[in-house]
Each structure stands twice: as C-alpha cells, then as structure tokens.
Design a protein around this motif. Sequence first.
Motif, PDB file in Angstrom:
ATOM      1  N   PHE A 127       1.867   6.295  -6.989  1.00 36.38           N
ATOM      2  CA  PHE A 127       0.762   7.015  -7.620  1.00 36.38           C
ATOM      3  C   PHE A 127       0.936   8.524  -7.480  1.00 36.38           C
ATOM      4  O   PHE A 127       0.810   9.275  -8.457  1.00 36.38           O
ATOM      5  N   VAL A 128       1.273   8.956  -6.267  1.00 41.87           N
ATOM      6  CA  VAL A 128       1.412  10.401  -6.034  1.00 41.87           C
ATOM      7  C   VAL A 128       2.574  10.982  -6.845  1.00 41.87           C
ATOM      8  O   VAL A 128       2.453  12.055  -7.437  1.00 41.87           O
ATOM      9  N   THR A 129       3.696  10.269  -6.902  1.00 40.54           N
ATOM     10  CA  THR A 129       4.833  10.801  -7.668  1.00 40.54           C
ATOM     11  C   THR A 129       4.516  10.813  -9.163  1.00 40.54           C
ATOM     12  O   THR A 129       4.918  11.733  -9.869  1.00 40.54           O
ATOM     13  N   ALA A 162       0.831  -1.202   0.000  1.00 45.21           N
ATOM     14  CA  ALA A 162       0.000   0.000   0.000  1.00 45.21           C
ATOM     15  C   ALA A 162       0.866   1.252   0.000  1.00 45.21           C
ATOM     16  O   ALA A 162       0.582   2.221  -0.717  1.00 45.21           O
ATOM     17  N   MET A 163       1.950   1.223   0.794  1.00 48.93           N
ATOM     18  CA  MET A 163       2.837   2.397   0.854  1.00 48.93           C
ATOM     19  C   MET A 163       3.472   2.679  -0.496  1.00 48.93           C
ATOM     20  O   MET A 163       3.490   3.813  -0.978  1.00 48.93           O
ATOM     21  N   THR A 175       0.892   3.942  -2.967  1.00 52.29           N
ATOM     22  CA  THR A 175       0.510   5.338  -2.741  1.00 52.29           C
ATOM     23  C   THR A 175       1.593   6.291  -3.230  1.00 52.29           C
ATOM     24  O   THR A 175       1.325   7.235  -3.984  1.00 52.29           O
ATOM     25  N   LEU A 176       2.824   6.042  -2.782  1.00 50.91           N
ATOM     26  CA  LEU A 176       3.915   6.934  -3.184  1.00 50.91           C
ATOM     27  C   LEU A 176       4.106   6.915  -4.690  1.00 50.91           C
ATOM     28  O   LEU A 176       4.313   7.958  -5.310  1.00 50.91           O
TER      29      LEU A 176
END
Lengths: 219, 214
Positions: free
Chosen positions: A15-17, A8-9, A12-13
């Motif tokens: 996707f955001v980057t 998940a981490m 998330t990272l």
Amino acid sequence: MSGRNSTAMIATLGFVTALSGFLIVTVFQATKPAIEENKRLAIQKTVLEVIKGATADKHFIINEKGELREAVPGMKGINVYAGYDAQGKLVGVAAEGSAQGYSGAVDTIYAYTPACECITGIKVIKQTETPGLGDKVITDKNFVANFDKLEAKVNAAGDALANAIVAVKHGAKQHPWEIDAISGATISSKAIAKGLNGSAQEVLPKVVPLLPQIEGAKP
Amino acid sequence: MSLIKQDDRITVDTFLEGIWRENPVFVMMLGMCPVLAVTNSAVNALAMGLATAFVLVASSLLVSLFRNLIPSEVRIATYIVIISTFVTIVDYTMQALSQEVYNALGAFIQLIVVNCIILGRAEACASRNKPLKSMVNAAGMGLGFTLALLCLGVVREILGSGSLFGLPLFGEQFQPWVVMVLPPGGFLVLGGWLLFFEWLKTRKQSLAEGVTHG
C-alpha cells in the motif's frame, strides 16, 4: 499467527509503495514541462552569450552518418547550436564539452567562429569545483581571455584538429592553441582544456563541411 | 500513570522544542553532513533547510496517519519508502523552480533520505503521536534545522565571499577569507556557534545558581 503477520506486512508495504508511486508520478508529470523549459532556457541563454553578436539560435543534431538534422526531442547525436546575427548571417557555432575536474565533471559550452577558425568563447554550465579556487575558471579575467581567440584549425585531412588544445603552466603560453592555466587551479584549468579538446577534435571536423548547410538553415 | 500514557496535548513546547531545547544541529548534533557541506552560502543553506523541513513535516504526517497500521517488523522500511517519496518530490520541484540552486545543492537533496533527523522524528515522535501534534513538532524541528543552517550559511558567506544572499557587502577592496567557504570553514563556524551556545548555557546556569544561593 505468523501467516497473518506476513500478510499484514506485505499489505502495508504494498500500500505504501503504491501510494508513493502515485505521488511521484503525479509530481513528475506536473514538473516535467517546467524542468525541460528551464534546461532549454539555460542552454539557449548560454549559447547566445557565448557566440558573440548572436541574436538568434537554432539547435541542430549531427547524426551517426554525419548528416545535419534539426533537433527534435529524443533524437540522438552530437548537439550543435548555431548562432545568427540580426541580419540572419551565421556568426558562430556552439558545442558542448565535458571532462573530469578536481571534484566532478566540468561541463562547458564553447563557441567556434568559422571566420577565424578559432574558439571565441567558453561558458561553464555545470561545475562542482572548489569555490574560490577551481571556480576561477569562470571568474578569472586572465583565464577567460584565453578564449578570446583560441586557434582550432581542422587539419588537412579533415578528421581532427591541426593542433590539439592543451593547458600549459601559468605564464608558459607560446602558441595560439595553448591555454594559460590558472596557478592554484591547474586541475580545473586542465579539465576545461581536456573537455574542449575532446569535443573539438570530434565535433569541429564534422561541423566544418556542414557550415554552408547551417548557414542556409537560418531561422 | 502519566508516564505511560502519551500526552496528546499540543503545547507551545511541542513546536519550540526543535528550535531551541532540542535543536537538531546545535543540541542533538544530527544531520552534520548537509550542515557542513551545503552551508557555504545563505541561499544554499535556506534552500536545503526548507527542503528538509518539507520532507520532515510531510513524512511525519503520513507516518503518524498510518502509525497503527504499520507492523513493527517493517516500520523502518515503510518509513524509508515514505521519506524517499517526499525527497523525490522535493527533487523534482526544486529542478522546476531553480536549476541554479538545484545544481549548487547537488547530491545533498537526494541524501535527505538518509538524514537521521527525519528518520529519528518518524521513530521517536510521529509513530507515537496524533497527526497534528507530529506535524507541529516536525515543523519546529524543520525550522530549527533551517535556522541552524542559516546561522552557518550567513557567517560563512559574509566571511568567505563578502556577500549576503548573493549581494556584495564590502565593495571591491574586500579580500574574501576563502577558507570559510571551503569544508574546513564549516567545521570552524560550527565550532564557533557551539562554543557560543555552550557559553550561553553555562552563564544561564551560573546565574540561576547565583539566584538560589545568593
């Protein structure tokens, strides 16, 4: 549990980057032409101001071999800006100088007039000197008057200036190649002189033999 | 019960909070570095304030949208990526709009990334509230920050350069109070404003006490 957590981490990272990269590239592409145009206009405006009597300008680059080339984006070498008057006659050549001042680089554009073999104007294009003190190098009339006719003769060998341009203490100017510093802003004054000298020593000996070619390339 | 459950209502206070009661500069004393450094003229103060406000609102929106997806272990890293994205966008936009203002603000545009107001809002508000409420709150904070910067910038420019937004006010014979545009002037003017707001607060309190007791 911990395996799912790290997935998940990472997701998330990642996707955001990716989103961040997409946004930045979009804005970069959208603003690039405006930014380059701004920079070009700023330099052109300065060149026409600094070369007195110039109404048209042309950007050249002197490459490693000392040959004159018309500037195209991405070309490496020394930037030289030629200024022509309304009749198309070459009135002066502008080049860039830079040196460390009191609180950052002081970038200048200066004009060389072949007719008197002297520097006839200087403009500071970027400085972060102390407002009210160091920025007097732009506003102080007496200091700016140093550059009405500052001698910059190329020596007999044609590889450097005959006399190095130096800043001297306020009121101690004796020679036409000396710059009368501002009292209270000596470091900023010296930065201007250093940038001017460093650039003129390198650029002018290369520019002078090319003057007929620059004259012939009028726009 | 109401203490645990988040209040989803958007009130006037959601917006006004950042302007007056929790003003990031005068009350929370956050983001002092740009406050002192770039407020030597009103234009610089305004540009810096608006840039920060934009980053604040935009990053609050994204953080709030993703608030339930971001694992708490990597939340700070995620917030920083989101914030720095918008700072880079501001950086390019400002270069495209005005090279002059961009040069005057220098590194402080890039340094918005580490402005604690923005990370503070992401952590304290946006990560716990719905997008609209977060944005309203962030807009208030951004406006509060801009107004605070303007308070300093206007005073410093008038005293230190004798002009306002670049227009000369006093004519030739005015001798500018140079120290006001230098770093010490930032501290002096900030101190002056803090003194003023503290005086206002004390006066309001003593008036209120006077009403209850008298």
